[in-house]
Design a protein around this motif. Structure first.
Motif, mmCIF file in Angstrom:
data_model
loop_
_atom_site.group_PDB
_atom_site.id
_atom_site.type_symbol
_atom_site.label_atom_id
_atom_site.label_comp_id
_atom_site.label_asym_id
_atom_site.label_seq_id
_atom_site.Cartn_x
_atom_site.Cartn_y
_atom_site.Cartn_z
ATOM 1 N N VAL A 177 0.841 -1.198 0.000
ATOM 2 C CA VAL A 177 0.000 0.000 0.000
ATOM 3 C C VAL A 177 0.880 1.254 0.000
ATOM 4 O O VAL A 177 1.864 1.336 0.738
ATOM 5 N N ILE A 178 0.504 2.212 -0.842
ATOM 6 C CA ILE A 178 1.101 3.547 -0.793
ATOM 7 C C ILE A 178 -0.025 4.520 -0.469
ATOM 8 O O ILE A 178 -1.085 4.467 -1.109
ATOM 9 N N MET A 179 0.208 5.393 0.510
ATOM 10 C CA MET A 179 -0.829 6.370 0.874
ATOM 11 C C MET A 179 -0.300 7.772 0.600
ATOM 12 O O MET A 179 0.885 8.042 0.807
ATOM 13 N N THR A 180 -1.195 8.666 0.178
ATOM 14 C CA THR A 180 -0.781 10.061 0.176
ATOM 15 C C THR A 180 -0.836 10.504 1.649
ATOM 16 O O THR A 180 -1.635 9.950 2.428
ATOM 17 N N PRO A 181 0.005 11.464 2.032
ATOM 18 C CA PRO A 181 0.015 11.855 3.454
ATOM 19 C C PRO A 181 -1.386 12.201 3.974
ATOM 20 O O PRO A 181 -1.767 11.783 5.069
ATOM 21 N N ALA A 182 -2.176 12.929 3.178
ATOM 22 C CA ALA A 182 -3.490 13.365 3.667
ATOM 23 C C ALA A 182 -4.477 12.216 3.827
ATOM 24 O O ALA A 182 -5.441 12.315 4.590
ATOM 25 N N SER A 183 -4.234 11.107 3.130
ATOM 26 C CA SER A 183 -5.208 9.998 3.225
ATOM 27 C C SER A 183 -5.181 9.346 4.605
ATOM 28 O O SER A 183 -6.120 8.654 4.986
ATOM 29 N N LYS A 184 -4.075 9.614 5.359
ATOM 30 C CA LYS A 184 -3.979 9.009 6.700
ATOM 31 C C LYS A 184 -5.010 9.584 7.657
ATOM 32 O O LYS A 184 -5.230 9.039 8.734
ATOM 33 N N ASP A 185 -5.625 10.711 7.260
ATOM 34 C CA ASP A 185 -6.714 11.264 8.085
ATOM 35 C C ASP A 185 -7.974 10.405 7.970
ATOM 36 O O ASP A 185 -8.900 10.537 8.766
ATOM 37 N N PHE A 186 -8.018 9.550 6.956
ATOM 38 C CA PHE A 186 -9.241 8.773 6.717
ATOM 39 C C PHE A 186 -9.109 7.299 7.114
ATOM 40 O O PHE A 186 -10.086 6.632 7.387
ATOM 41 N N ILE A 187 -7.887 6.801 7.085
ATOM 42 C CA ILE A 187 -7.650 5.401 7.492
ATOM 43 C C ILE A 187 -6.197 5.298 7.946
ATOM 44 O O ILE A 187 -5.327 5.960 7.359
ATOM 45 N N THR A 188 -5.960 4.482 8.961
ATOM 46 C CA THR A 188 -4.593 4.484 9.489
ATOM 47 C C THR A 188 -3.699 3.496 8.738
ATOM 48 O O THR A 188 -4.148 2.417 8.317
ATOM 49 N N PRO A 189 -2.412 3.871 8.632
ATOM 50 C CA PRO A 189 -1.447 2.944 8.016
ATOM 51 C C PRO A 189 -1.392 1.615 8.775
ATOM 52 O O PRO A 189 -1.202 0.561 8.169
ATOM 53 N N LEU A 190 -1.618 1.660 10.100
ATOM 54 C CA LEU A 190 -1.557 0.434 10.889
ATOM 55 C C LEU A 190 -2.617 -0.582 10.427
ATOM 56 O O LEU A 190 -2.342 -1.776 10.304
ATOM 57 N N THR A 191 -3.812 -0.078 10.177
ATOM 58 C CA THR A 191 -4.884 -0.970 9.685
ATOM 59 C C THR A 191 -4.434 -1.637 8.384
ATOM 60 O O THR A 191 -4.561 -2.851 8.203
ATOM 61 N N LEU A 192 -3.871 -0.808 7.495
ATOM 62 C CA LEU A 192 -3.529 -1.323 6.164
ATOM 63 C C LEU A 192 -2.291 -2.208 6.184
ATOM 64 O O LEU A 192 -2.212 -3.188 5.441
ATOM 65 N N SER A 193 -1.329 -1.883 7.052
ATOM 66 C CA SER A 193 -0.136 -2.739 7.114
ATOM 67 C C SER A 193 -0.523 -4.080 7.740
ATOM 68 O O SER A 193 -0.028 -5.130 7.333
#
Ligand code: CTP
Length: 403
Positions: A38-54
């Motif tokens: 998964v690659i996230m734009t920095p602002a997308s972390k306001d909508f879902i956490t990297p921890l959930t996705l990792s």
């Protein structure tokens, strides 16, 4: 099994409310057997956490070129990520990201990776209805599709703004189906049907005993899977076998006797483009099947045997457009015997395996085969896993029917 099984998927997430649905998307991809980064734009972390996705993707999530906080920061190599992927999906794709993708405005890791990716790229737009209908968004969408990217259109419904209209990201299951169907449509055997026989047959002597053989069915099952992976709809007619298949393109037809296999083959043969008969069909069956269990006696027991129908030869006799392939398991004069079967059974090709070759034949996970076509052209393959042998066989057949 999904066509996504074994595929490497790079999921790019941008800052839209639909980002929360990517958790489900990642789960679906993983369940289908794909590998996900998964690659996230920095602002997308306001909508879902990297921890959930990792956690769900079982891989670290990338969002910046390097981490300023980490003492031993590493450069996130966007070129490597782009080359790793078999396909890239950007979902949700906001108006902002779509605009940057179309103009090449490379100000984050996601866009840099997108610009470096050599694989097919899919994007699933998500935004409010007026943004979706704006000429600048439409221009971005048109340009991106002109570049060869594939759009998974937004749907109509209630939007985060409370307005109702077009702009909702397609549902995760629909995104996955879109990609699966798109991959399927590019496969060389898409729309074609293939018949495969596998396993032994059992010929009853009495209600508890039978004549059979040691065939595991593995070779036939692997051929069925290889054909399905090329997009074919497969009729797998199998004698008793422990082998499993879970590809939705494979229809398994269980039979026990040579006669049942004969009937099933003739039922499906007229529909298929290719038939590969790898079953180890019993050549003989008891002439009479005892209705009660035969009791033990001190004298010798003779069972009179009658020949079974030769399924392969019977299909060779009626074949029209079908590419018909048989197997020959030989112990001596291998090529001569195989060529004689090719001729007498009116085949397009025969696959020879010799019991003289170590690791070839029935009860192994490997096989060593020679593919011989009607012009007697021979292709010798090395000893390989039956999975790899099946891929070789299907590729040879593809070459022949394309030629
Ligand atoms: N085959 C078949 N029906 C049979 C016997 C065999 O369809 N009753 C098919 C097998 O699936 C295989 C091919 O025929 O694709 C060759 O099988 P094989 O046993 O090697 O050849 P036979 O013709 O039976 O000759 P032999 O046993 O004498 O070598």
């Amino acid at each position: 099994m999904s066509v996504l099984s074994g595929k490497k998927i790079l999921l790019g997430i941008t800052a839209g409310i639909a980002a929360y649905k990517t958790a489900t998307l990642v789960r679906l991809f993983i369940k289908s057997g794909a590998e996900v980064q998964v690659i996230m734009t920095p602002a997308s972390k306001d909508f879902i956490t990297p921890l959930t996705l990792s956690t769900l993707s079982k891989n670290p999530v990338h969002s910046t070129f390097y981490s300023k906080e980490e003492e031993n920061e590493l450069w996130n190599n966007h070129v490597e990520l782009g080359l790793w992927a078999d396909l890239m999906l950007i979902a949700p794709a906001t108006a902002n990201t779509l605009s940057k993708m179309s103009s090449g405005t490379c100000d984050n890791l996601l866009i840099a990776t997108y610009l470096s990716a050599k694989c097919p790229v899919y994007f699933a737009p998500a935004m409010d209805l007026d943004m979706y209908a704006h000429p600048s968004t439409i221009t971005s969408l048109d340009k991106l599709q002109l570049f060869g990217n594939k759009m998974i259109p937004a749907t109509s419904g209630e939007l985060a703004s409370g307005l109702v209209g077009e702009g909702r990201m397609a549902e995760p299951q629909d995104i996955m189906s879109f990609i699966e169907n798109d991959i399927l449509s590019t496969l060389p055997l898409k729309g074609k049907k293939v018949l495969v026989t596998a396993g032994p047959t059992y010929e009853a002597i009495d209600p508890v005993r039978f004549i059979g053989n040691h065939s595991s069915g593995k070779m036939g099952f692997e051929i069925a899977k290889a054909a399905a992976n090329l997009g074919a709809e497969v009729f797998l007619i199998t004698g008793p076998s422990e082998e499993k298949e879970n590809n939705t393109l494979i229809k398994r037809i269980n039979v026990v006797t040579a006669e049942e296999m004969y009937k099933a083959c003739h039922h499906y043969f007229h529909e298929v483009a290719i038939a590969v008969l790898s079953a180890a069909v019993a050549d003989y069956k008891p002439k009479k099947v005892a209705t009660e269990k035969i009791k033990k006696k001190d004298t010798t027991l003779e069972i009179e045997l009658a020949p079974t129908k030769d399924i392969l030869a019977s299909l060779g006799a009626i074949k029209q457009q079908q590419y018909l392939v048989g197997f020959a398991l030989e112990t001596n004069n291998e090529i001569v015997n195989a060529l004689s079967k090719l001729e007498s059974k009116n085949l397009d090709a025969i696959i020879l395996n010799s019991l003289k070759d170590k690791g070839a034949g029935f009860a192994t996970d490997t096989n060593k085969v020679t593919f011989i076509d009607h012009e007697q052209h021979q292709v010798h393959f090395e000893l390989k896993s039956k999975t790899a042998v099946a891929i070789d066989i299907m590729n040879e057949i593809l070459n022949k029917i394309d030629a």
